[in-house]
Structures are given as C-alpha cells and as structure tokens.
Design a protein around this motif. Structure first.
Motif, short mmCIF file in Angstrom:
data_model
loop_
_atom_site.label_atom_id
_atom_site.label_comp_id
_atom_site.label_asym_id
_atom_site.label_seq_id
_atom_site.Cartn_x
_atom_site.Cartn_y
_atom_site.Cartn_z
N GLN A 26 0.84 -1.21 0.00
CA GLN A 26 0.00 0.00 0.00
C GLN A 26 0.87 1.26 0.00
OE1 GLN A 26 -2.21 0.45 3.68
NE2 GLN A 26 -4.03 1.04 2.51
N ARG A 27 1.88 1.27 0.87
CA ARG A 27 2.76 2.45 0.97
C ARG A 27 3.69 2.54 -0.24
NH1 ARG A 27 5.45 1.35 6.34
NH2 ARG A 27 4.79 -0.75 5.81
N ALA A 28 4.08 1.40 -0.78
CA ALA A 28 4.94 1.41 -1.97
C ALA A 28 4.18 2.04 -3.13
CB ALA A 28 5.36 -0.02 -2.31
N LYS A 29 2.93 1.67 -3.27
CA LYS A 29 2.11 2.23 -4.36
C LYS A 29 1.95 3.74 -4.18
CE LYS A 29 -1.12 2.39 -7.59
NZ LYS A 29 -0.87 2.20 -8.99
N ALA A 30 1.77 4.16 -2.91
CA ALA A 30 1.55 5.58 -2.64
C ALA A 30 2.79 6.43 -2.93
CB ALA A 30 1.11 5.76 -1.18
N GLY A 32 4.38 6.46 -5.68
CA GLY A 32 4.44 6.88 -7.08
C GLY A 32 3.15 6.61 -7.80
N ASP A 33 3.26 6.41 -9.12
CA ASP A 33 2.05 6.20 -9.93
C ASP A 33 1.93 4.76 -10.43
OD1 ASP A 33 1.57 9.12 -10.08
OD2 ASP A 33 3.47 9.04 -11.17
N TYR A 34 3.08 4.13 -10.58
CA TYR A 34 3.06 2.79 -11.19
C TYR A 34 3.93 1.88 -10.34
CZ TYR A 34 3.04 -0.64 -15.03
OH TYR A 34 2.85 -1.76 -15.79
N LEU A 35 3.33 0.77 -9.82
CA LEU A 35 4.09 -0.10 -8.92
C LEU A 35 4.36 -1.47 -9.57
CD1 LEU A 35 5.31 -0.83 -6.11
CD2 LEU A 35 3.02 -1.64 -5.46
N ILE A 36 5.64 -1.83 -9.58
CA ILE A 36 6.02 -3.17 -10.05
C ILE A 36 6.44 -3.98 -8.83
CG2 ILE A 36 7.61 -4.50 -11.51
CD1 ILE A 36 7.92 -2.09 -13.30
N VAL A 37 5.90 -5.18 -8.71
CA VAL A 37 6.26 -6.05 -7.58
C VAL A 37 6.97 -7.29 -8.11
CG1 VAL A 37 5.40 -7.35 -5.58
CG2 VAL A 37 4.24 -5.24 -6.28
N GLY A 38 8.17 -7.53 -7.58
CA GLY A 38 8.92 -8.74 -7.96
C GLY A 38 8.69 -9.81 -6.91
N VAL A 39 8.20 -10.97 -7.36
CA VAL A 39 7.95 -12.07 -6.43
C VAL A 39 9.03 -13.14 -6.68
CG1 VAL A 39 6.26 -13.77 -5.63
CG2 VAL A 39 5.48 -11.54 -6.47
N THR A 40 9.65 -13.60 -5.61
CA THR A 40 10.79 -14.53 -5.76
C THR A 40 10.35 -15.95 -6.12
OG1 THR A 40 10.63 -15.02 -3.41
CG2 THR A 40 12.23 -13.35 -4.04
N VAL A 64 -0.54 -11.18 -4.13
CA VAL A 64 -0.07 -9.81 -4.39
C VAL A 64 -1.06 -9.13 -5.34
CG1 VAL A 64 1.73 -8.45 -5.54
CG2 VAL A 64 2.38 -10.31 -3.97
N ARG A 65 -1.49 -9.87 -6.36
CA ARG A 65 -2.41 -9.30 -7.35
C ARG A 65 -3.73 -8.85 -6.70
NH1 ARG A 65 -6.63 -10.16 -10.11
NH2 ARG A 65 -7.04 -12.15 -9.07
N LYS A 66 -4.22 -9.70 -5.76
CA LYS A 66 -5.52 -9.42 -5.13
C LYS A 66 -5.54 -8.12 -4.33
CE LYS A 66 -6.47 -13.50 -3.28
NZ LYS A 66 -6.94 -14.77 -2.84
N THR A 67 -4.37 -7.64 -3.90
CA THR A 67 -4.36 -6.38 -3.14
C THR A 67 -4.78 -5.21 -4.02
OG1 THR A 67 -2.07 -5.85 -3.71
CG2 THR A 67 -2.41 -7.16 -1.70
N GLY A 68 -4.59 -5.36 -5.32
CA GLY A 68 -4.95 -4.28 -6.25
C GLY A 68 -3.89 -3.18 -6.31
N PHE A 69 -2.79 -3.31 -5.55
CA PHE A 69 -1.77 -2.25 -5.55
C PHE A 69 -0.76 -2.40 -6.68
CE2 PHE A 69 -2.71 -2.41 -0.81
CZ PHE A 69 -3.54 -1.30 -0.86
#
Ligand code: CTP
Length: 450
Positions: A26-30, A32-40, A64-69
C-alpha cells in the motif's frame, strides 16, 4: 507538458500473505504512480538460504495481485536481477521494508531508495511457526555427522533438536553437553520425548533403529546407506506406509538445488541421449577410523557408494542388466578402492569410491550430442559445464550450495511431513531400495554377510 509518471519497484517472497505485506505494498504504491512487484521463485529463495516457503509461486503472485496495488508483477529469479530491472523498467524508486535497511544503498546511484518501516509483530516466519508446530527431532548416534546435522537444523524453521540417544552413556552425555541438548540412554524415554528421528549411527544399526522408530510412530530421516539389504528397505517402507509415516534416506546430494538442476538439464536432451555415467568420490581416511576398521560394514563402497550410485540410478534407472565389482583391499581385507560397473540396455556406468586411494573425484555424463562434467566436489553440486563437439562452446551453470548442505534434506523432510510438498521424487523409495540391493550385492561379493 504531461508530467512523467513515477515508477516504483519492490520485491519479496510474500509467503502466507499477511498484514505486513499488505501495508508495505500500500505504501509502496503511494510513493508513485506505477508499482512493479517482484515475487521470488522457490529456487531463488532456496539459493539465498530461505527454506520452507509454503505457498507456491502462483499462490504468492495471486495474493499480491488481489491487493490491487501492483500495476505489474514480475518474477525475481536471480541474484543481481534488481540492478537490471531498475534499468529495464525505468524505475524512479526502489523500496523495501526497514528490515533491509542499508542493504540496497548500492542502488542509490540509479534511483531513489526508500526503506519503509516494517510492520511490527508479524512475519511469514512467525506464521509458518504457528501453522506448523515446532517438530522436536531426536538424534540417534553422536558422531561427527550428528554434530553437523545439528548445526544445520538451526537454519531450517519449524524444527528443534530435543536430544540425542546413544546406548553408551558417556558418549551421549558428552555430545548433549557440547550442543546443550538432552542425553538419552533409554530408548523408551527417548522416543516419548521426540516427534521425529534422525539416524546417524553406524551402518549396521540403521535397520533396527528405523524399525523401532516406526513402531513408536516416528518419521525417520536416516543417513546413507539407509540399509544394506533390499528386503529390509522394502519392509521398512511398507511399514512406514501402513502407519502413514515417512522414511527418507539422507543422501545430501539428492536434495541440493544444484543436483536437481543438473538432473533436470541432463534429462532434458541437452546432451542428447545419455550413454555413459562415471561418478567418482575418494576421501583419504586415517587407518584407525570406523570406516577402515569395521570388518563387517566398513570400507569404501558402503561409505561412499551411495553418492556415486545416485546419479547413475537417477539417469539410467533401477533396472540394470549387469552389475560387477572390482576392489583393491587393505591388509584387514576391507575394500580401499572399489569400482562398480553397470550395464544397461542403453548405456554403461561406473561408480568409483576410495578411502585409501585418491583419484579425480568427478561426475561425467556422456550423451549422443555432448557431455556434462561436474568437478569435485560434485556431491555438493554447485557448478557444472556442458560441452559439445564444438570446443569453443561451453555452457556453464552454477547454483549455491550452502554450508554442509544438510539443510536441504532437513527442509524437504519437514515439508513432506507437513504435507506442504511432496519432494519424494528427489530420492524415491524405489531408488533407496535399489541402493540397498546394490549394497547387498557388494557385501555378498566381498563374502560379508549383509
Ligand atoms: N514486510 C513488512 N513488514 C512485515 C513483514 C514484511 O514491511 N512485518 C516487508 C518486507 O520488509 C519486504 C516485504 O514485506 O519488503 C516482503 O517481505 P517477505 O520477506 O516476503 O516477508 P517476511 O514476513 O519478512 O518473510 P520471512 O519471515 O520469511 O522473512
């Protein structure tokens, strides 16, 4: 002019998705505008020593996807990937939790690095421990390998060593004092205090101890060679199956990430059809050690043969057409240097072991299109090369092999018990029984009663 969007990236395992993960995203998304999440990937986590991840990669991505962030989800599979991703995805901000404070400062030359305060009192590790009650391991046998095993259990979550059993009180107490665990000399007392059993006693005692442990309802991890007769292996596996228990043979090579990768590549046609496997492992021992004085179960083949036979059974299978042994013996008659030669319908193999003769310990797998070579210590597989007719073309692969490498079998043993993963394919019951059959044949050839 249109304002440039701020691109943020973060990484994590996101196992057993929890509040801390949610708040971080949530805070990572906040930021900036576009959030990329790397899952190991599981393989990457294993190489960096994070064992016992419970959720599959797909489940972790889905959570991760379900959070919508996350605007985009990528997979993190290698060390050093972060640096390249930052360039590839044109990243402005890299962020992770404050538990990583300082670790990613090297990225500051390429983007902003933000450490977000970690949410207190929650972590995947905590949840794993709550979900799977801590399993108390009891060790039978108190020699060198038992000490190494004990050290490695500390690196796997969900397990703790309760104590060690040795019928010789003095040895049990010495070991227990050294490792600050309980000493047991009474079988009944030992079994009632533990959930799982690891057997590291002399080879000839394994069968009796495994049987006792199963009769007491305990899962067993047993050092190699698990037993020295095929019928004994089959009986024990049958007994375990009836009781819903696991018996696993501890050949550390079978469970390490590098060996799994090697087998996967060798079987995928990279060198064509496999026609020859040569495995050699030698280790010079002092003449007074148990390995060189136990006239019934000692010698080079019982000591090291399990390692050398492993890639052969994995690559050619259990149904050999011919098996022959040649050995060089010491004064007391024990084999110091032994070669097992196997013939299959589609290839040949040799397993060479030495305790009194030193040789080039390597694993060589030859196929119709090329060969794979793994230099010593190939039994701690971490690097191998694929060669073809074109000598200028060598493909190189490397994987990490951490510490003594026993952590991998401990981790697989636990996940099999917890039902979260069936890693039985890494060393199947059939392969363990075939190994026992090969040991039996060897001892018979040597005129020793298995
Ligand atoms: N994180 C967080 N607060 C927590 C737990 C994790 O902010 N209580 C953050 C981490 O700092 C990281 C991201 O979430 O940036 C993913 O962390 P991960 O390692 O997957 O989670 P942990 O719960 O820390 O996992 P483990 O216990 O296996 O180390």
């Amino acid at each position: 002019m249109e304002k440039k969007s701020t691109r943020v990236i973060t990484y994590g395992t996101f196992d057993l998705f929890h509040e801390g993960h949610y708040r971080l995203l949530q805070r990572a998304k906040a930021l900036g505008d576009y959030l990329i999440v790397g899952v190991t990937t599981e393989a990457y986590d294993r190489t960096r020593g994070k064992l016992n991840v419970i959720d599959s990669l797909l489940t972790r991505i889905e959570n991760v996807r379900k959070t919508g962030f996350a605007d985009e989800i990528i997979i993190e599979e290698t060390q050093g990937q972060k640096f390249n991703d930052i360039k590839k995805y044109n990243i402005d901000i890299f962020t992770v939790g404050s538990d990583w404070m300082g670790n990613f400062d090297y990225l500051k030359d390429y983007c902003r690095v933000v450490y977000l305060e970690r949410t207190r009192n929650i972590s995947s590790t905590m949840l794993r421990e709550q979900k799977q009650q801590i399993q108390r391991i009891g060790i039978i046998g108190t020699g060198r390998i038992a000490g190494r095993f004990l050290m490695e259990t500390k690196l796997v979550s969900g397990v703790s060593v309760q104590g060690a059993y040795n019928p010789h009180g003095e040895s049990a107490r010495k070991f227990a004092d050294r490792w600050e665990i309980e000493a047991y000399t009474e079988m009944e007392e030992f079994f009632s205090a533990v959930d799982l059993v690891y057997i590291a006693s002399p080879h000839g005692t394994h069968y009796g101890y495994i049987k006792e442990a199963l009769e007491h309802g305990k899962h067993v991890l047993c050092e190699k060679p698990m037993v020295l007769r095929r019928a004994q292996a089959e009986e024990l596996f049958g007994c375990a199956r009836e009781r819903g228990l696991i018996v696993l043979e501890g050949i550390k090579t079978a469970y390490c990430p590098g060996f799994s990768r090697l087998m996967g590549i060798a079987c995928s046609g990279a060198i064509g059809s496999i026609r020859n496997v040569e495995a050699c492992f030698t280790k010079l021992e002092d003449s007074g050690t148990r390995e060189l004085t136990d006239l019934r179960y000692g010698g080079s083949f019982t000591e090291l043969g399990s390692y050398c036979m492993l890639p052969i059974l994995k690559l050619f299978g259990k149904n050999y057409e011919e098996l022959r042994f040649d050995a060089v013996r010491g004064e007391n008659g024990l084999d110091l240097f032994t070669r097992a030669s196997l013939r299959y319908s589609n290839g040949i193999a040799t397993a060479t072991c030495g305790l009194g003769v030193k040789s080039d310990g390597r694993l060589l797998i030859s196929g119709t299109k090329g060969y794979i070579v793994v230099e010593a210590p190939w039994w701690k597989t971490s690097y191998f090369e694929i060669h073809t007719e074109d000598s200028g073309q060598v493909e190189k692969y490397s994987e990490r092999f951490l510490g003594e490498g026993l952590r991998y079998e401990i981790s697989d043993f636990l996940s099999m018990i917890n039902g979260s993963n069936d890693n039985g394919f890494k060393l199947t019951r059939g392969e363990s029984a075939a190994l026992a059959g090969i040991m039996e044949k060897f001892l018979e050839t040597e005129g020793r009663k298995p």
